[in-house]
Design a protein around this motif. Sequence first.
Motif, PDB file in Angstrom:
ATOM      1  N   VAL A   1       0.779  -1.030   0.106  1.00  0.00           N
ATOM      2  CA  VAL A   1      -0.078  -0.153  -0.011  1.00  0.00           C
ATOM      3  C   VAL A   1       0.833   1.218   0.188  1.00  0.00           C
ATOM      4  O   VAL A   1       1.751   1.467   1.037  1.00  0.00           O
ATOM      5  CB  VAL A   1      -0.982   0.022   1.226  1.00  0.00           C
ATOM      6  N   ARG A   2       0.719   2.007  -0.963  1.00  0.00           N
ATOM      7  CA  ARG A   2       1.689   3.205  -1.185  1.00  0.00           C
ATOM      8  C   ARG A   2       1.057   4.383  -1.349  1.00  0.00           C
ATOM      9  O   ARG A   2       0.234   4.693  -2.146  1.00  0.00           O
ATOM     10  CB  ARG A   2       2.526   2.850  -2.321  1.00  0.00           C
ATOM     11  N   GLN A   3       1.058   5.438  -0.428  1.00  0.00           N
ATOM     12  CA  GLN A   3       0.176   6.656  -0.532  1.00  0.00           C
ATOM     13  C   GLN A   3       1.035   7.709  -1.422  1.00  0.00           C
ATOM     14  O   GLN A   3       2.383   7.881  -1.220  1.00  0.00           O
ATOM     15  CB  GLN A   3       0.217   7.218   1.103  1.00  0.00           C
ATOM     16  N   VAL A   4       0.306   8.273  -2.478  1.00  0.00           N
ATOM     17  CA  VAL A   4       1.067   9.018  -3.170  1.00  0.00           C
ATOM     18  C   VAL A   4       0.144  10.470  -3.387  1.00  0.00           C
ATOM     19  O   VAL A   4       0.871  11.067  -4.362  1.00  0.00           O
ATOM     20  CB  VAL A   4       1.268   8.453  -4.970  1.00  0.00           C
ATOM     21  N   VAL A   5      -1.045  10.387  -2.811  1.00  0.00           N
ATOM     22  CA  VAL A   5      -1.608  11.734  -2.626  1.00  0.00           C
ATOM     23  C   VAL A   5      -2.118  12.005  -1.233  1.00  0.00           C
ATOM     24  O   VAL A   5      -2.462  11.226  -0.499  1.00  0.00           O
ATOM     25  CB  VAL A   5      -3.004  11.654  -3.407  1.00  0.00           C
ATOM     26  N   ARG A   6      -1.849  13.115  -0.623  1.00  0.00           N
ATOM     27  CA  ARG A   6      -2.111  13.452   0.563  1.00  0.00           C
ATOM     28  C   ARG A   6      -2.894  14.950   0.724  1.00  0.00           C
ATOM     29  O   ARG A   6      -2.705  15.649  -0.021  1.00  0.00           O
ATOM     30  CB  ARG A   6      -0.914  13.502   1.460  1.00  0.00           C
ATOM     31  N   PRO A   7      -3.690  15.087   1.884  1.00  0.00           N
ATOM     32  CA  PRO A   7      -4.028  16.528   1.995  1.00  0.00           C
ATOM     33  C   PRO A   7      -3.028  17.649   2.119  1.00  0.00           C
ATOM     34  O   PRO A   7      -1.932  17.039   2.710  1.00  0.00           O
ATOM     35  CB  PRO A   7      -4.781  16.375   3.356  1.00  0.00           C
ATOM     36  N   ARG A   8      -3.195  18.651   1.625  1.00  0.00           N
ATOM     37  CA  ARG A   8      -1.985  19.646   1.719  1.00  0.00           C
ATOM     38  C   ARG A   8      -1.512  19.856   2.859  1.00  0.00           C
ATOM     39  O   ARG A   8      -0.324  20.049   2.984  1.00  0.00           O
ATOM     40  CB  ARG A   8      -2.659  20.895   0.962  1.00  0.00           C
ATOM     41  N   GLU A   9      -2.199  19.713   4.130  1.00  0.00           N
ATOM     42  CA  GLU A   9      -1.619  20.174   5.286  1.00  0.00           C
ATOM     43  C   GLU A   9      -1.164  18.868   6.215  1.00  0.00           C
ATOM     44  O   GLU A   9      -0.906  18.827   7.107  1.00  0.00           O
ATOM     45  CB  GLU A   9      -2.903  20.883   6.082  1.00  0.00           C
ATOM     46  N   GLY A  10      -1.525  17.599   5.478  1.00  0.00           N
ATOM     47  CA  GLY A  10      -1.425  16.452   6.206  1.00  0.00           C
ATOM     48  C   GLY A  10       0.151  15.871   6.049  1.00  0.00           C
ATOM     49  O   GLY A  10       1.067  16.586   5.573  1.00  0.00           O
TER      50      GLY A  10
ATOM     51  N   ASP B   1      -8.578  19.005  -1.325  1.00  0.00           N
ATOM     52  CA  ASP B   1      -7.219  20.074  -1.319  1.00  0.00           C
ATOM     53  C   ASP B   1      -6.261  18.793  -1.304  1.00  0.00           C
ATOM     54  O   ASP B   1      -5.633  18.563  -0.294  1.00  0.00           O
ATOM     55  CB  ASP B   1      -7.352  20.781   0.046  1.00  0.00           C
ATOM     56  N   GLU B   2      -5.668  18.276  -2.291  1.00  0.00           N
ATOM     57  CA  GLU B   2      -4.648  17.324  -2.263  1.00  0.00           C
ATOM     58  C   GLU B   2      -3.495  17.518  -3.017  1.00  0.00           C
ATOM     59  O   GLU B   2      -3.469  18.418  -3.961  1.00  0.00           O
ATOM     60  CB  GLU B   2      -5.238  15.885  -2.549  1.00  0.00           C
ATOM     61  N   VAL B   3      -2.119  17.076  -2.575  1.00  0.00           N
ATOM     62  CA  VAL B   3      -1.113  17.284  -3.435  1.00  0.00           C
ATOM     63  C   VAL B   3      -0.439  15.944  -3.679  1.00  0.00           C
ATOM     64  O   VAL B   3      -0.624  15.011  -2.865  1.00  0.00           O
ATOM     65  CB  VAL B   3      -0.162  18.383  -2.673  1.00  0.00           C
ATOM     66  N   LEU B   4       0.505  15.734  -4.466  1.00  0.00           N
ATOM     67  CA  LEU B   4       1.103  14.357  -4.699  1.00  0.00           C
ATOM     68  C   LEU B   4       2.252  14.408  -4.048  1.00  0.00           C
ATOM     69  O   LEU B   4       2.923  15.341  -3.908  1.00  0.00           O
ATOM     70  CB  LEU B   4       1.354  14.310  -6.468  1.00  0.00           C
ATOM     71  N   VAL B   5       2.646  13.205  -3.484  1.00  0.00           N
ATOM     72  CA  VAL B   5       3.761  12.735  -2.901  1.00  0.00           C
ATOM     73  C   VAL B   5       4.239  11.549  -3.635  1.00  0.00           C
ATOM     74  O   VAL B   5       3.637  10.720  -4.077  1.00  0.00           O
ATOM     75  CB  VAL B   5       3.605  12.662  -1.337  1.00  0.00           C
ATOM     76  N   ASP B   6       5.719  11.484  -3.563  1.00  0.00           N
ATOM     77  CA  ASP B   6       6.472  10.130  -4.136  1.00  0.00           C
ATOM     78  C   ASP B   6       5.869   9.852  -5.590  1.00  0.00           C
ATOM     79  O   ASP B   6       5.391   8.551  -5.857  1.00  0.00           O
ATOM     80  CB  ASP B   6       6.136   8.757  -3.204  1.00  0.00           C
ATOM     81  N   SER B   7       5.871  10.674  -6.290  1.00  0.00           N
ATOM     82  CA  SER B   7       5.241  10.776  -7.683  1.00  0.00           C
ATOM     83  C   SER B   7       6.202  11.370  -8.772  1.00  0.00           C
ATOM     84  O   SER B   7       5.767  11.784  -9.559  1.00  0.00           O
ATOM     85  CB  SER B   7       3.906  11.278  -7.685  1.00  0.00           C
ATOM     86  N   GLY B   8       7.600  11.204  -8.413  1.00  0.00           N
ATOM     87  CA  GLY B   8       8.372  11.731  -9.384  1.00  0.00           C
ATOM     88  C   GLY B   8       8.660  13.013  -9.429  1.00  0.00           C
ATOM     89  O   GLY B   8       8.422  13.868  -8.774  1.00  0.00           O
ATOM     90  N   PRO B   9       8.544  13.352 -10.900  1.00  0.00           N
ATOM     91  CA  PRO B   9       8.696  14.916 -11.269  1.00  0.00           C
ATOM     92  C   PRO B   9       7.187  15.723 -10.888  1.00  0.00           C
ATOM     93  O   PRO B   9       7.188  16.851 -11.032  1.00  0.00           O
ATOM     94  CB  PRO B   9       8.903  14.978 -12.609  1.00  0.00           C
ATOM     95  N   PHE B  10       5.954  14.846 -10.469  1.00  0.00           N
ATOM     96  CA  PHE B  10       4.915  15.413 -10.390  1.00  0.00           C
ATOM     97  C   PHE B  10       4.719  15.676  -8.730  1.00  0.00           C
ATOM     98  O   PHE B  10       3.626  16.142  -8.405  1.00  0.00           O
ATOM     99  CB  PHE B  10       3.722  14.600 -10.707  1.00  0.00           C
ATOM    100  N   SER B  11       5.654  15.564  -8.079  1.00  0.00           N
ATOM    101  CA  SER B  11       5.411  15.477  -6.572  1.00  0.00           C
ATOM    102  C   SER B  11       5.336  16.856  -6.163  1.00  0.00           C
ATOM    103  O   SER B  11       5.906  17.831  -6.679  1.00  0.00           O
ATOM    104  CB  SER B  11       6.538  14.765  -5.869  1.00  0.00           C
ATOM    105  N   GLY B  12       4.183  17.228  -5.266  1.00  0.00           N
ATOM    106  CA  GLY B  12       4.034  18.568  -4.816  1.00  0.00           C
ATOM    107  C   GLY B  12       3.173  19.302  -5.664  1.00  0.00           C
ATOM    108  O   GLY B  12       2.701  20.572  -5.175  1.00  0.00           O
ATOM    109  N   LEU B  13       2.757  18.622  -6.982  1.00  0.00           N
ATOM    110  CA  LEU B  13       1.676  19.406  -7.533  1.00  0.00           C
ATOM    111  C   LEU B  13       0.229  19.361  -6.842  1.00  0.00           C
ATOM    112  O   LEU B  13       0.120  18.287  -6.288  1.00  0.00           O
ATOM    113  CB  LEU B  13       1.692  18.763  -9.112  1.00  0.00           C
ATOM    114  N   PRO B  14      -0.509  20.279  -7.060  1.00  0.00           N
ATOM    115  CA  PRO B  14      -2.006  20.142  -6.550  1.00  0.00           C
ATOM    116  C   PRO B  14      -2.883  18.749  -7.397  1.00  0.00           C
ATOM    117  O   PRO B  14      -2.334  18.861  -8.560  1.00  0.00           O
ATOM    118  CB  PRO B  14      -2.556  21.378  -6.864  1.00  0.00           C
ATOM    119  N   SER B  15      -3.701  18.153  -6.870  1.00  0.00           N
ATOM    120  CA  SER B  15      -3.776  16.926  -7.654  1.00  0.00           C
ATOM    121  C   SER B  15      -4.680  17.459  -9.209  1.00  0.00           C
ATOM    122  O   SER B  15      -4.172  16.687 -10.036  1.00  0.00           O
ATOM    123  CB  SER B  15      -5.038  16.278  -6.872  1.00  0.00           C
TER     124      SER B  15
END
Length: 812
Positions: free
Chosen positions: A362-371, A385-399
């Motif tokens: 189970v791998r989390q790649v989207v989380r609440p901005r403040e989470g 209100d989500e942003v990407l994490v552990d998603s290569g060059p797209f990490s940090g982008l709003p969903s």
Amino acid sequence: METYDPQAIEAKWQQVWAGEDAFVVPNPALDELEEHRNKTYVVEMLPYPSGELHMGHALNYTIGDVLVHLRRRRGLQVLRPMGYDSFGLPAENAAIKEGRHPREVVEENIVAIREQMQRMGWAMDWSRELSTHDPAYYRWTQWLFLRFFERGLAYRKEAPVKWCPKDQTVLANEQVIDGRCERCGTEVEAKNLTQWFFRITDYADELIDEMDLLEQWPERTLTMQRNWIGRSQGASVRFRVAESGEELPVFTTRPDTLFGATFFVLAPEHPLVPRLVAGTEQEAAVLDYVRHTAARSEVEREDKEKDGVFTGRYAINPVNDERIPIWVADYVLMGYGTGAIMAVPAHDERDFEFAERYRLPVRQVVRPREGEVEEGAAFVAHTDDEVLVDSGPFSGLPSPDAKAQIVAWLAERGLGEATVGYRLRDWLLSRQRYWGCPIPIVHCENCGEVPVPDDELPVLLPDVEDYLPKGRSPLATAEDWVATTCPRCGGPARRETDTMDTFVDSSWYFIRYTDPDNEREPFARAIADYWMPINQYIGGIEHAVLHLLYARFFAKVMEEQGLIGFREPVARLFHQGMITRDGAKMSKSKGNVVDPLRYAERYGADTVRTYALFMGPADEDMDWQDAGLEGVWRFLNRLWRVVHEQAARPPVEPLLDTPLARKAHRTIVKVTDDIDRRFSFHTAISAVMELVNEVQASPDDPAARFAAETAVSLIQPYAPHVAEELWGVLGGSRLWEHPWPEPDAALLEEDEVEVVVQVNGKLRDRLRVRADISEAELVAQARSSERVRAHLDGGEPRRTVVVPGKLVNFVV
């Protein structure tokens, strides 16, 4: 004064109506159609002639009867025909149970049902009666099939079916209970057969977008159709099999979670599965799983605990080239997307349940901005209100931004593209059953699939001695019928042996009603356009999707072919509720079935008809109580006595202004509004009961006779037999043709007001209510409005604002 004898009275008036063709409505001449627009068309969904009428029929057809009588007496020409959905599974199963030929059983049942309907006194135009198994009808069903075939909208391909290995037969969905054959209890398997389809998916957008034309349909029905079609914006993403390089396309509405895919799942019916596992150690286990799970219904598969089997193969994720295991699991359906999914257990609840059971990552790649990202994260619910994490060059982008950028990245590399997905699948119309409309196609080795010429229709259903299901159509054994000549090349050919789904028969019958004796074409367009679309269609919510969706599809195709001039076949739709007994659904096994004819023999059809609509709101479930029926019986007897008492008094002219006169005129307004606009049939009956009680309490009031006459006139749509008899007692005749009573405005002044009903400040209805109505009664009446209930959507208002005599606003 003679005693009220419903059996004698009802037999008398039914004979009169039949002798006078009282409810027969001829079509205007073709050159007069534009001059005769004062008309309305009322249709109830036609019954299966697989048994006798039950209380659901009594409710359905009495609703139609009330509307028909009211509208006819208000000056409209009202068409209300009747027919029988006599082909298909219900009729064939009834014949199998009785050990007789379907045609014999069906035609015997049709005679019985017609007699039962006439015994109930329903005002139908029997001159237009049709049965879908009649060659005069199914000739045109075949003709319409050929028009679809010519346009490429009817085609043949291999598809999975449900198969009983013990009975060696294909089963319809309705015959599979908890994954087992309803007849023998054997576990059902999946099997592929070549079958016919209608390309309804070509009309998916129109079926949704043209719902804007359906302003008088229940919102819940439209919602069910939208969900069935299941249109959604997303992306097509191309995974591939690691071992072979074969593409595995998926449709996803969450391309932002691609980096979180930890396994891949195919539906058991997916055509790639046998090829994928061929020659592997997992082959036997996978194919055994497929046989047993693919046959279960979608509801069963979605509700049961998630399970599956590993194929031994791996898929390559296109965004990171990661190898992920390919599983087969029955929670993935071929009816949505591509029958394959990328499983993202951290962000999909079903995937998470599956991953938990089989200990998959189970791998989390989207989380609440403040989470925060948790180690070994579990399922994370979607937020706005989500942003990407552990998603290569797209990490940090709003969903939302990440979705667009990931899809663009895939498109640049030929690995995917933005697309619209649909849950809707093409309509599988083949039935490997005997009792159905033959498909008018022959198969020629030289020419392929060849349509039967129009002038050779109908292709008659042959009589066969053994019509029991066999896994292939019983028609295949009728060699003299199957062997034929190709209409194109003259060489040997074989007839198609599948028959059509009975939903094909019922997708256009209401248009044939308008011109049922036409032998040159299915109907004359001018006549169909004159009566159609249906002004009021009545039937159960169980037909909200398939029958009504298919009927809408048929109309759109026929309109495009110039056969009709309308896109939607039904202008206004009403779903009656279900009648239970002692709080339980009626069934023969429970011994709680209410036979309307048995009660009619004891109390009269008028009592049964009136009670069927008096139990409660007609669009909600109602519970049958014998004590309630007795109450209606007592009311009709009370009406009988009151009218006979008042008949000796002369009519009063001009009408005096008395409390009873005002009550009579208010009752006219309420009953008319309750029936014609609000479909609140039970409150209309209550209003007549109140009026009769007041006449009984004030028999010497100068307006008492007028009030009694009014009560008889207003109850006529519900209890037409006793109303006709009492109308004669009062010196009148032919009440079924007598104008509907009109209120005297002078006697309504200040006694009634119009109240606006809003939901969240938007106008949803207008009610005529008593000026002295209490606030509680006003709120209750406003909530009972069909238009208001549709927007409350079954919920409780958060706040209710009442301006006495002017407004009710529900805040939800």
